[in-house]
Design a protein around this motif. Structure first.
Motif, mmCIF file in Angstrom:
data_model
loop_
_atom_site.group_PDB
_atom_site.id
_atom_site.type_symbol
_atom_site.label_atom_id
_atom_site.label_comp_id
_atom_site.label_asym_id
_atom_site.label_seq_id
_atom_site.Cartn_x
_atom_site.Cartn_y
_atom_site.Cartn_z
ATOM 1 N N ALA A 1 -20.707 7.195 26.441
ATOM 2 C CA ALA A 1 -21.729 6.460 25.831
ATOM 3 C C ALA A 1 -21.488 4.778 25.946
ATOM 4 C CB ALA A 1 -21.480 6.360 24.787
ATOM 5 N N ALA A 2 -22.380 4.113 25.851
ATOM 6 C CA ALA A 2 -22.586 2.622 25.880
ATOM 7 C C ALA A 2 -21.135 1.785 24.904
ATOM 8 C CB ALA A 2 -23.654 1.834 25.170
ATOM 9 N N GLY A 3 -20.649 0.725 26.094
ATOM 10 C CA GLY A 3 -19.290 0.620 25.570
ATOM 11 C C GLY A 3 -17.761 1.184 25.935
ATOM 12 N N THR B 1 -9.244 9.473 41.597
ATOM 13 C CA THR B 1 -8.994 8.949 39.773
ATOM 14 C C THR B 1 -9.874 8.082 39.327
ATOM 15 O OG1 THR B 1 -7.880 10.536 39.177
ATOM 16 C CG2 THR B 1 -8.247 9.479 37.600
ATOM 17 N N PHE B 2 -11.193 7.780 38.496
ATOM 18 C CA PHE B 2 -11.673 6.446 38.685
ATOM 19 C C PHE B 2 -12.006 6.279 37.439
ATOM 20 C CE2 PHE B 2 -12.342 7.713 42.951
ATOM 21 C CZ PHE B 2 -11.970 6.351 43.610
ATOM 22 N N LYS B 3 -11.886 4.923 36.378
ATOM 23 C CA LYS B 3 -12.206 4.936 35.116
ATOM 24 C C LYS B 3 -13.830 4.282 35.583
ATOM 25 C CE LYS B 3 -10.794 2.637 30.873
ATOM 26 N NZ LYS B 3 -9.512 1.886 30.194
ATOM 27 N N LEU B 4 -14.135 5.713 34.478
ATOM 28 C CA LEU B 4 -16.029 4.472 34.361
ATOM 29 C C LEU B 4 -16.251 4.478 32.974
ATOM 30 C CD1 LEU B 4 -19.421 5.292 35.939
ATOM 31 C CD2 LEU B 4 -18.505 7.390 34.899
ATOM 32 N N CYS B 5 -16.926 2.969 33.152
ATOM 33 C CA CYS B 5 -16.968 2.508 31.880
ATOM 34 C C CYS B 5 -18.288 1.899 31.542
ATOM 35 C CB CYS B 5 -16.132 1.308 31.683
ATOM 36 S SG CYS B 5 -14.343 1.369 31.364
ATOM 37 N N ASN B 6 -19.073 2.741 30.430
ATOM 38 C CA ASN B 6 -20.610 2.229 30.209
ATOM 39 C C ASN B 6 -20.945 0.706 29.511
ATOM 40 O OD1 ASN B 6 -22.973 2.051 29.410
ATOM 41 N ND2 ASN B 6 -23.387 3.754 29.005
ATOM 42 N N LEU B 7 -21.458 -0.112 30.740
ATOM 43 C CA LEU B 7 -21.894 -1.456 29.728
ATOM 44 C C LEU B 7 -22.352 -1.900 28.900
ATOM 45 C CD1 LEU B 7 -20.786 -3.783 32.923
ATOM 46 C CD2 LEU B 7 -19.036 -2.897 31.708
ATOM 47 N N ASP B 8 -23.233 -0.905 29.162
ATOM 48 C CA ASP B 8 -24.629 -1.314 28.171
ATOM 49 C C ASP B 8 -26.021 -0.204 28.443
ATOM 50 O OD1 ASP B 8 -25.791 -1.816 30.634
ATOM 51 O OD2 ASP B 8 -25.777 -4.016 30.522
ATOM 52 N N ASN B 9 -25.809 0.739 28.482
ATOM 53 C CA ASN B 9 -26.400 1.807 28.804
ATOM 54 C C ASN B 9 -27.338 1.870 30.450
ATOM 55 O OD1 ASN B 9 -25.602 3.888 27.327
ATOM 56 N ND2 ASN B 9 -27.046 2.606 25.293
#
Length: 184
Positions: A36-38, A80-88
């Motif tokens: 989810a976002a953030g 292994t990767f860190k997937l981050c949702n910045l703004d949808n």
């Protein structure tokens, strides 16, 4: 709901070094695949075409240092990767081993144009990606050049499985499963 709960709900097990499906990928097609976002999730990204995971080539030197390929059979720390949702809309991908963001190298030409490398310490336009997903199966686009990421299986040698943001359409080489990683 995080990835671990999603996969438990669909009868999948997280084992050391890999994700072991108890069902076929089609059976998990409606599962959420991105945070989810953030929020961020530690994931493995696996090619639909060859069932090979994205891997950071930490042993490469020079301009190919940190190059990403889709060649690994198991999910280890290099996968292994860190997937981050910045703004949808925009996401960042950071490698566990290099602790750096994945960039689409758009200043290279020829066969290296759009090469993905885990080499950036900050987030700019080259480090943002968009995910077009149906369940856990995703096409991934560079936000900067609007091209899909491809696993280049036609190359030989060190270029085999190289990931590049260079495709106008999402075919078999441009589809990836996003799965929780047991290594983070």
């Amino acid at each position: 709901m995080n990835f671990r709960n999603i996969f438990r709900a669909f009868g999948m097990t997280l084992a050391v070094g890999t994700v072991v499906p108890a069902t076929t990928p089609a059976a998990i097609a409606d599962a959420a695949s991105t945070p989810a976002a953030g929020q961020c999730e530690w994931v493995g990204i696996i090619s639909q075409e060859k069932s090979r995971a994205w891997s950071t080539r930490n042993s490469e030197v020079g301009y190919k240092e940190g190059m990403l390929t889709a060649t690994a059979a198991l999910l280890g720390s290099w996968e292994t990767f860190k997937l981050c949702n910045l703004d949808n809309t925009n996401y960042t991908i950071a490698a566990l081993t290099t602790k750096k963001y994945v960039s689409a190298e758009l200043d290279y030409s020829g066969a290296d144009y759009g090469m993905l490398r885990a080499r950036s310490t900050g987030v700019g336009d080259w480090e943002k990606f968009r995910f077009e997903c149906t369940g856990s199966l995703c096409a991934i686009k560079s936000s900067k050049n609007n091209k899909y990421v491809s696993a280049e299986y036609a190359y030989e040698g060190s270029g085999y499985g190289m990931l590049r943001a260079r495709a106008d359409t999402a075919g078999a080489w441009e589809k990836f499963y996003v799965r929780p990683s047991p290594n983070a």
